[in-house]
Design an enzyme around this catalytic site. Structure first.
Site, PDB file in Angstrom:
ATOM      1  CD  GLU A 325      -1.849  -2.289   1.463  1.00 52.90           C
ATOM      2  OE1 GLU A 325      -2.887  -2.966   1.370  1.00 52.90           O
ATOM      3  OE2 GLU A 325      -1.043  -2.623   1.718  1.00 52.90           O
ATOM      4  CG  HIS A 394     -10.980  -6.432   6.935  1.00 55.62           C
ATOM      5  ND1 HIS A 394     -10.197  -6.843   7.848  1.00 55.62           N
ATOM      6  CD2 HIS A 394     -10.727  -6.894   5.647  1.00 55.62           C
ATOM      7  CE1 HIS A 394      -9.197  -7.549   7.122  1.00 55.62           C
ATOM      8  NE2 HIS A 394      -9.430  -7.508   5.819  1.00 55.62           N
TER       9      HIS A 394
END
Length: 590
Positions: A325, A394
């Site tokens: 990322e 999440h």
């Protein structure tokens, strides 16, 4: 200087003067010179490496000004131990990008010797893990450095990918002004001083038949030029605080969206997810737009937003990336600085934390600290939010965290039309934008009119007018707010619902006008209460409207707890419609 930059402007930047390349804002850590292709020095160890990868991608796609060029990225021996180094080298080799990684092995990362941070101290050997050439050279011999870089550049522009060069050298001073170098012996210093690069050049010149007086004259002339530039810099003017406050992020005019064809312009009913897909497809008709992200090509992205775009526009422009990322966002930043308009997908907003270095310390700051030389038209798309039982890592909403980053724009579309309009506005903004898409909105349906005049970013929308209280919210919470307003209406309470749409920029005018009119304010968000978006909004409203309010501002938000995966516990931790109703009744009772 080697690329032809102006010595006086460089020195002015070192002295913090407005005549400097970065207007004196960047100083030694953040100097850049767009006119000679210098993308900037970097205050974060290893921070420039993903940016170099992005610039290399722009070179490969031939969108930037010098399609036959290569990118040279400098780092120290300490940075070669960082994850961002390994991610960057890996990505550069996977995509065969024209990037040269030049490690200045000066023996110490601050005060830690290289033998304690790298097995056997031989950094060049790390190239073997990525299947690229790794060469170790005498970094105190300028001619050896030039020859190695020339060879690496030939390889890079020939499409053979990156090279790792380890230049063995020495840091002749401390890491910073406070570094007394107590960890170094005098014998070590004397030994390296005998191999000083200037002395090396002098010896080579004399060995080739040159004259000592010619060398001395050249050195004296260079010193004179440096002293003159330093004296001019000392006398230079400073950028005033007022000028700095008004400094634009970049000097580019707003970009123009690609035109719609007849099929694209038709109004239709569609889902929120499809509106995003259509916005991406329209943007991809512009060759400067590329998509980067994990599993976004054949797999179609975690939520299938990008599905067949790779087939329509090719894998050169819809690129799967490794799970990296920080480097993905940094790559997007470098590509944005060199002519592209990258759209980076981060699979879950939780994972954005892995990219915060590039987002916070680089993309958001470059527009200002480089004096407006480089636009950063970077868009980061990311799904956020809970209510699907995904658990604590999440399901989070970090909008409040992002609001604390100057230079970053935050768009939070709640409707089908805004999902389309705000994403396109982000892609064609010349500053970095994070577009937050709540997962529960992907399946919602609404009317999309691509040809309609969009409501601009920074302008809130009143979803429902009311006179008794104002409910201010954004993203998926607008759905709950509207449901609550309908139930309150049944009880004779008229609630005005405002969808903020964007958190940066923020529409304070619409907010305060409504607060003054209703005199009661409720702010709602899905993120946690402590330090949340609502806290900032409440402070702003209190500063502007305190005398008009008939009751304290109230907030509805998630409990300050990690979100559980179990459904009944997740429900208990998150704001519900009933929370809106109870807070509204309390507000009016007070």
């Amino acid at each position: 200087l080697a690329r032809g930059a102006d010595l006086k402007r460089m020195m002015a930047e070192l002295f913090g003067r407005r005549d400097g390349y970065s207007l004196g804002v960047g100083g030694s850590q953040h100097m850049a010179a767009a006119e000679v292709g210098f993308l900037g020095s970097n205050g974060i160890s290893g921070g420039g490496l993903p940016i170099a990868v992005g610039a290399g991608l722009a070179q490969k796609l031939a969108v930037c000004a010098e399609p036959a060029g290569a990118v040279l990225a400098f780092l120290g021996d300490g940075a070669s131990a960082q994850g961002t180094f390994h991610e960057s080298v890996n990505l550069a080799e996977i995509w065969k990008l024209p990037v040269i990684f030049l490690v200045e092995n000066n023996q110490y990362a601050m005060g830690t010797p290289v033998e304690e941070t790298c097995p056997d101290g031989k950094i060049a050997r790390r190239a073997q893990g990525y299947g690229i050439p790794g060469v170790s050279i005498d970094g105190n011999d300028p001619l050896a450095v030039e020859a190695a870089v020339r060879e690496a550049r030939t390889r890079a522009v020939g499409g053979k990918g990156p090279t790792l060069i380890e230049a063995i050298t020495y840091r002749a001073t401390g890491h910073s002004r406070s570094d007394q170098r107590d960890y170094i012996t005098e014998d070590e210093i004397d030994s390296w001083n005998e191999r000083d690069p200037i002395t090396t050049i002098e010896n080579k010149l004399l060995a080739a038949g040159g004259k000592q007086e010619d060398f001395d004259a050249l050195l004296a002339e260079l010193c004179r030029e440096m002293d003159e530039a330093a004296e001019i810099a000392r006398q230079g003017a400073l950028l005033s605080p007022g000028e700095y406050y008004k400094l634009p992020q970049n000097k580019l005019q707003p970009a123009t969206l690609p035109k719609l064809d007849k099929t694209q312009a038709e109004a239709k009913d569609c889902t929120y997810a499809d509106a995003i897909y259509q916005a991406l497809a329209r943007a991809l008709s512009d060759p400067a737009v590329i998509l980067l992200g994990e599993d976004i090509a054949e797999y179609g992205g975690a939520f299938k937003i990008t599905r067949d775009l790779w087939e329509r526009f090719g894998k050169q422009r819809v690129r799967n990336t490794p799970i990296s990322e920080n480097t993905i966002v940094g790559c997007g930043t470098g590509a944005a600085m060199t002519g592209l308009r990258p759209v980076v997908e981060i699979m879950f907003m939780d994972f954005l934390l892995l990219a915060m270095d590039q987002l916070v310390n680089h993309a958001a700051k470059f527009g200002s600290i480089y004096g407006g030389q480089f636009p950063v038209p970077l868009t980061v798309r990311t799904p956020a939010g809970a209510r699907r039982g995904y658990g604590a890592t999440h399901s989070q909403c970090f909008e409040a965290m992002l609001m604390n980053i100057p230079g970053l724009k935050i768009f939070c579309p709640a409707t089908v039309q805004d999902a389309y309009d705000l994403l396109l506005a982000a892609i064609y903004d010349n500053d970095p934008v994070v577009v937050v898409e709540h997962k529960l909105l992907y399946g919602t349906e609404g009317r999309l009119n691509p040809a309609a005049e969009p409501l601009p970013p920074g302008k809130a929308r009143i979803l429902r007018p009311g006179k008794d209280l104002t409910i201010i919210t954004f993203s998926h919470m607008t759905t709950l707010a509207m449901q609550a307003a309908e139930k309150l209406e049944e009880a004779g309470i008229s609630a005005e619902v405002i969808d903020l749409r964007t958190l940066a920029p923020l529409d304070l005018e619409t907010i305060t006008n409504s607060a003054v009119r209703t005199q009661h304010v409720l702010i709602a968000e899905e993120g946690t209460r402590c330090g949340g978006v609502g806290a900032e909004l409440a402070a702003r409203i209190q500063e502007s409207c305190f005398g008009y309010l008939d009751a304290p501002i109230l907030r509805v938000a998630a409990r300050d707890l990690p979100l559980p995966a179990t459904q009944h516990l997740e429900t208990a931790a998150l704001p519900q419609v009933e929370d809106f109703i109870l807070a509204s009744r309390k507000l009016l009772a007070e």
